[in-house]
Design a protein around this motif. Structure first.
Motif, PDB file in Angstrom:
ATOM      1  N   ASP A   1     -55.943-113.646  14.025  1.00  0.00           N
ATOM      2  CA  ASP A   1     -57.322-113.298  13.707  1.00  0.00           C
ATOM      3  C   ASP A   1     -57.800-112.040  14.412  1.00  0.00           C
ATOM      4  O   ASP A   1     -58.849-111.497  14.075  1.00  0.00           O
ATOM      5  CB  ASP A   1     -58.234-114.465  14.105  1.00  0.00           C
ATOM      6  CG  ASP A   1     -57.879-115.734  13.359  1.00  0.00           C
ATOM      7  OD1 ASP A   1     -57.779-116.802  13.999  1.00  0.00           O
ATOM      8  OD2 ASP A   1     -57.683-115.661  12.132  1.00  0.00           O
ATOM      9  N   LEU A   2     -57.024-111.568  15.401  1.00  0.00           N
ATOM     10  CA  LEU A   2     -57.505-110.464  16.239  1.00  0.00           C
ATOM     11  C   LEU A   2     -56.458-109.365  16.360  1.00  0.00           C
ATOM     12  O   LEU A   2     -56.301-108.763  17.402  1.00  0.00           O
ATOM     13  CB  LEU A   2     -57.834-111.035  17.644  1.00  0.00           C
ATOM     14  CG  LEU A   2     -58.711-110.209  18.566  1.00  0.00           C
ATOM     15  CD1 LEU A   2     -60.119-110.112  18.045  1.00  0.00           C
ATOM     16  CD2 LEU A   2     -58.693-110.816  19.962  1.00  0.00           C
ATOM     17  N   SER A   3     -55.731-109.083  15.281  1.00  0.00           N
ATOM     18  CA  SER A   3     -54.583-108.177  15.379  1.00  0.00           C
ATOM     19  C   SER A   3     -54.949-106.699  15.432  1.00  0.00           C
ATOM     20  O   SER A   3     -54.135-105.875  15.868  1.00  0.00           O
ATOM     21  CB  SER A   3     -53.636-108.433  14.208  1.00  0.00           C
ATOM     22  OG  SER A   3     -54.304-108.189  12.986  1.00  0.00           O
ATOM     23  N   GLU A   4     -56.155-106.351  14.986  1.00  0.00           N
ATOM     24  CA  GLU A   4     -56.513-104.927  14.970  1.00  0.00           C
ATOM     25  C   GLU A   4     -56.550-104.375  16.392  1.00  0.00           C
ATOM     26  O   GLU A   4     -57.176-104.940  17.276  1.00  0.00           O
ATOM     27  CB  GLU A   4     -57.882-104.747  14.308  1.00  0.00           C
ATOM     28  CG  GLU A   4     -58.230-103.286  14.049  1.00  0.00           C
ATOM     29  CD  GLU A   4     -59.427-103.115  13.150  1.00  0.00           C
ATOM     30  OE1 GLU A   4     -59.708-104.022  12.343  1.00  0.00           O
ATOM     31  OE2 GLU A   4     -60.097-102.079  13.276  1.00  0.00           O
ATOM     32  N   GLY A   5     -55.853-103.251  16.593  1.00  0.00           N
ATOM     33  CA  GLY A   5     -55.797-102.648  17.918  1.00  0.00           C
ATOM     34  C   GLY A   5     -54.567-103.056  18.705  1.00  0.00           C
ATOM     35  O   GLY A   5     -54.398-102.665  19.852  1.00  0.00           O
ATOM     36  N   TYR A   6     -53.708-103.869  18.065  1.00  0.00           N
ATOM     37  CA  TYR A   6     -52.500-104.357  18.732  1.00  0.00           C
ATOM     38  C   TYR A   6     -51.287-104.198  17.826  1.00  0.00           C
ATOM     39  O   TYR A   6     -51.395-104.246  16.614  1.00  0.00           O
ATOM     40  CB  TYR A   6     -52.640-105.847  19.085  1.00  0.00           C
ATOM     41  CG  TYR A   6     -53.805-106.166  19.974  1.00  0.00           C
ATOM     42  CD1 TYR A   6     -55.026-106.553  19.434  1.00  0.00           C
ATOM     43  CD2 TYR A   6     -53.686-106.080  21.356  1.00  0.00           C
ATOM     44  CE1 TYR A   6     -56.106-106.846  20.254  1.00  0.00           C
ATOM     45  CE2 TYR A   6     -54.759-106.373  22.181  1.00  0.00           C
ATOM     46  CZ  TYR A   6     -55.963-106.745  21.614  1.00  0.00           C
ATOM     47  OH  TYR A   6     -57.032-107.037  22.430  1.00  0.00           O
ATOM     48  N   ASP A   7     -50.127-104.005  18.447  1.00  0.00           N
ATOM     49  CA  ASP A   7     -48.853-104.080  17.770  1.00  0.00           C
ATOM     50  C   ASP A   7     -48.016-105.118  18.506  1.00  0.00           C
ATOM     51  O   ASP A   7     -48.242-105.389  19.692  1.00  0.00           O
ATOM     52  CB  ASP A   7     -48.105-102.738  17.800  1.00  0.00           C
ATOM     53  CG  ASP A   7     -48.711-101.717  16.859  1.00  0.00           C
ATOM     54  OD1 ASP A   7     -48.651-100.515  17.171  1.00  0.00           O
ATOM     55  OD2 ASP A   7     -49.263-102.127  15.806  1.00  0.00           O
ATOM     56  N   ALA A   8     -47.037-105.675  17.810  1.00  0.00           N
ATOM     57  CA  ALA A   8     -46.156-106.649  18.442  1.00  0.00           C
ATOM     58  C   ALA A   8     -44.713-106.365  18.055  1.00  0.00           C
ATOM     59  O   ALA A   8     -44.448-105.657  17.074  1.00  0.00           O
ATOM     60  CB  ALA A   8     -46.545-108.071  18.051  1.00  0.00           C
ATOM     61  N   SER A   9     -43.793-106.931  18.841  1.00  0.00           N
ATOM     62  CA  SER A   9     -42.374-106.716  18.585  1.00  0.00           C
ATOM     63  C   SER A   9     -41.598-107.949  19.000  1.00  0.00           C
ATOM     64  O   SER A   9     -41.800-108.482  20.090  1.00  0.00           O
ATOM     65  CB  SER A   9     -41.892-105.496  19.367  1.00  0.00           C
ATOM     66  OG  SER A   9     -40.495-105.359  19.290  1.00  0.00           O
ATOM     67  N   ARG A  10     -40.675-108.406  18.099  1.00  0.00           N
ATOM     68  CA  ARG A  10     -39.831-109.576  18.433  1.00  0.00           C
ATOM     69  C   ARG A  10     -38.388-109.207  18.083  1.00  0.00           C
ATOM     70  O   ARG A  10     -37.855-109.560  17.048  1.00  0.00           O
ATOM     71  CB  ARG A  10     -40.282-110.789  17.612  1.00  0.00           C
ATOM     72  CG  ARG A  10     -39.471-112.054  17.913  1.00  0.00           C
ATOM     73  CD  ARG A  10     -40.138-112.927  18.891  1.00  0.00           C
ATOM     74  NE  ARG A  10     -39.367-114.095  19.237  1.00  0.00           N
ATOM     75  CZ  ARG A  10     -39.443-115.276  18.594  1.00  0.00           C
ATOM     76  NH1 ARG A  10     -40.239-115.411  17.533  1.00  0.00           N
ATOM     77  NH2 ARG A  10     -38.726-116.303  18.998  1.00  0.00           N
ATOM     78  N   GLU A  11     -37.762-108.462  18.991  1.00  0.00           N
ATOM     79  CA  GLU A  11     -36.400-107.980  18.739  1.00  0.00           C
ATOM     80  C   GLU A  11     -35.344-109.021  19.075  1.00  0.00           C
ATOM     81  O   GLU A  11     -34.218-108.955  18.590  1.00  0.00           O
ATOM     82  CB  GLU A  11     -36.165-106.690  19.518  1.00  0.00           C
ATOM     83  CG  GLU A  11     -37.037-105.548  19.021  1.00  0.00           C
ATOM     84  CD  GLU A  11     -36.891-104.283  19.854  1.00  0.00           C
ATOM     85  OE1 GLU A  11     -37.450-103.246  19.435  1.00  0.00           O
ATOM     86  OE2 GLU A  11     -36.243-104.333  20.914  1.00  0.00           O
ATOM     87  N   LYS A  12     -35.706-109.951  19.932  1.00  0.00           N
ATOM     88  CA  LYS A  12     -34.787-111.043  20.283  1.00  0.00           C
ATOM     89  C   LYS A  12     -35.527-112.363  20.192  1.00  0.00           C
ATOM     90  O   LYS A  12     -36.754-112.407  20.336  1.00  0.00           O
ATOM     91  CB  LYS A  12     -34.277-110.866  21.727  1.00  0.00           C
ATOM     92  CG  LYS A  12     -33.394-109.661  21.947  1.00  0.00           C
ATOM     93  CD  LYS A  12     -32.717-109.703  23.311  1.00  0.00           C
ATOM     94  CE  LYS A  12     -33.702-109.777  24.444  1.00  0.00           C
ATOM     95  NZ  LYS A  12     -33.024-109.750  25.772  1.00  0.00           N
ATOM     96  N   LYS A  13     -34.801-113.431  20.005  1.00  0.00           N
ATOM     97  CA  LYS A  13     -35.441-114.743  19.909  1.00  0.00           C
ATOM     98  C   LYS A  13     -36.197-115.074  21.183  1.00  0.00           C
ATOM     99  O   LYS A  13     -37.239-115.707  21.157  1.00  0.00           O
ATOM    100  CB  LYS A  13     -34.372-115.812  19.646  1.00  0.00           C
ATOM    101  CG  LYS A  13     -34.930-117.198  19.415  1.00  0.00           C
ATOM    102  CD  LYS A  13     -33.806-118.172  19.078  1.00  0.00           C
ATOM    103  CE  LYS A  13     -34.367-119.554  18.795  1.00  0.00           C
ATOM    104  NZ  LYS A  13     -33.295-120.514  18.438  1.00  0.00           N
ATOM    105  N   SER A  14     -35.665-114.631  22.311  1.00  0.00           N
ATOM    106  CA  SER A  14     -36.241-115.022  23.591  1.00  0.00           C
ATOM    107  C   SER A  14     -37.402-114.154  24.056  1.00  0.00           C
ATOM    108  O   SER A  14     -38.044-114.485  25.048  1.00  0.00           O
ATOM    109  CB  SER A  14     -35.152-115.001  24.675  1.00  0.00           C
ATOM    110  OG  SER A  14     -34.636-113.682  24.816  1.00  0.00           O
ATOM    111  N   SER A  15     -37.681-113.044  23.355  1.00  0.00           N
ATOM    112  CA  SER A  15     -38.715-112.157  23.865  1.00  0.00           C
ATOM    113  C   SER A  15     -39.706-111.739  22.792  1.00  0.00           C
ATOM    114  O   SER A  15     -39.360-111.644  21.608  1.00  0.00           O
ATOM    115  CB  SER A  15     -38.094-110.919  24.512  1.00  0.00           C
ATOM    116  OG  SER A  15     -37.442-110.137  23.537  1.00  0.00           O
TER     117      SER A  15
END
Lengths: 114, 110
Positions: A59-73
């Motif tokens: 609901d609050l994604s504007e202004g943020y990026d995310a990354s999930r390159e590995k299952k653990s991180s």
């Protein structure tokens, strides 16, 4: 048992700066979450990921990026820090389809923007 | 408004009293989570109640769920000082999204 490790624990930034928070889990959970908690308020969902390389906006994604390159991180980037912004960012993971299973949280990363 | 935007409610009671916290949710849910957050820590699950359960107990804790009124409650019997914390409900729709309520800050005094 497992643990969620968030780094850094405290992050101080300048207005307009790009800032990255990191989260590691050793539960071997598929689903991970980032929430924001402002002082005296509840948790708001920013991003979640149901598997490696998957990203879903909350609901609050504007202004943020995310990354999930590995299952653990699972990493979260504040793309442009706002002056006087102060909040705690909480990372969580869950083994089940997220809505039906327990969330395990890290201790949080506290952001202060000068 | 988004649920988590709202201010925490505050409750202050004496040790030994019973207390009930309420949670109303806005959309269909298959499960209600109740979490406890101690100062400076991340939330930790205390009870999870599913849509086919009306009540669930764990020690001095009791959660109820009324799907018809879209509400849940968490009761603590004979509260202790160590029950002082912030309590949140959260809902899951059966998908992956888990949305938290605004929360209640409970203070139990000796």
């Amino acid at each position: 048992g497992g643990i969620i490790t968030q780094t850094p624990k405290f992050l101080i930034g300048q207005e307009g700066q790009k800032l990255t928070l990191k989260c590691q889990q050793n539960f071997n959970h598929d689903t991970m979450y980032w929430y924001r908690q402002d002082s005296g308020k509840g948790l708001r969902l920013i991003y979640y990921s149901i598997t490696e390389n998957d990203l879903q906006k909350g609901d609050l994604s504007e202004g943020y990026d995310a990354s999930r390159e590995k299952k653990s991180s699972f990493s979260l980037t504040v793309t442009s820090a706002q002056k006087n912004e102060m909040a705690v960012f909480l990372c969580a993971s869950s083994i089940f389809r997220g809505g039906t299973g327990q969330l395990y949280f890290g201790e949080g990363s506290k952001l202060t923007v000068l | 408004s988004q649920w988590g935007e709202e201010n925490l409610q505050a409750l202050s009671i004496q040790e030994g009293e019973d207390v009930t916290m309420n949670c109303s949710y806005k959309t269909y849910t298959t499960v209600v989570h109740w979490y406890r957050q101690d100062s400076g820590r991340g939330p930790a699950l205390i009870i999870l109640i599913r849509s086919n359960e009306r009540e669930k107990r764990s020690g001095r804790l009791r959660a109820t769920l009324d799907t018809s009124s879209q509400s849940s409650s968490l009761s603590i019997t004979a509260a202790q000082c160590e029950d002082t914390a912030v309590y949140f409900c959260a809902t899951g729709t059966g998908g992956y999204k888990v949305v938290f309520g605004s929360g209640t800050r409970l203070l139990v005094s000796p």
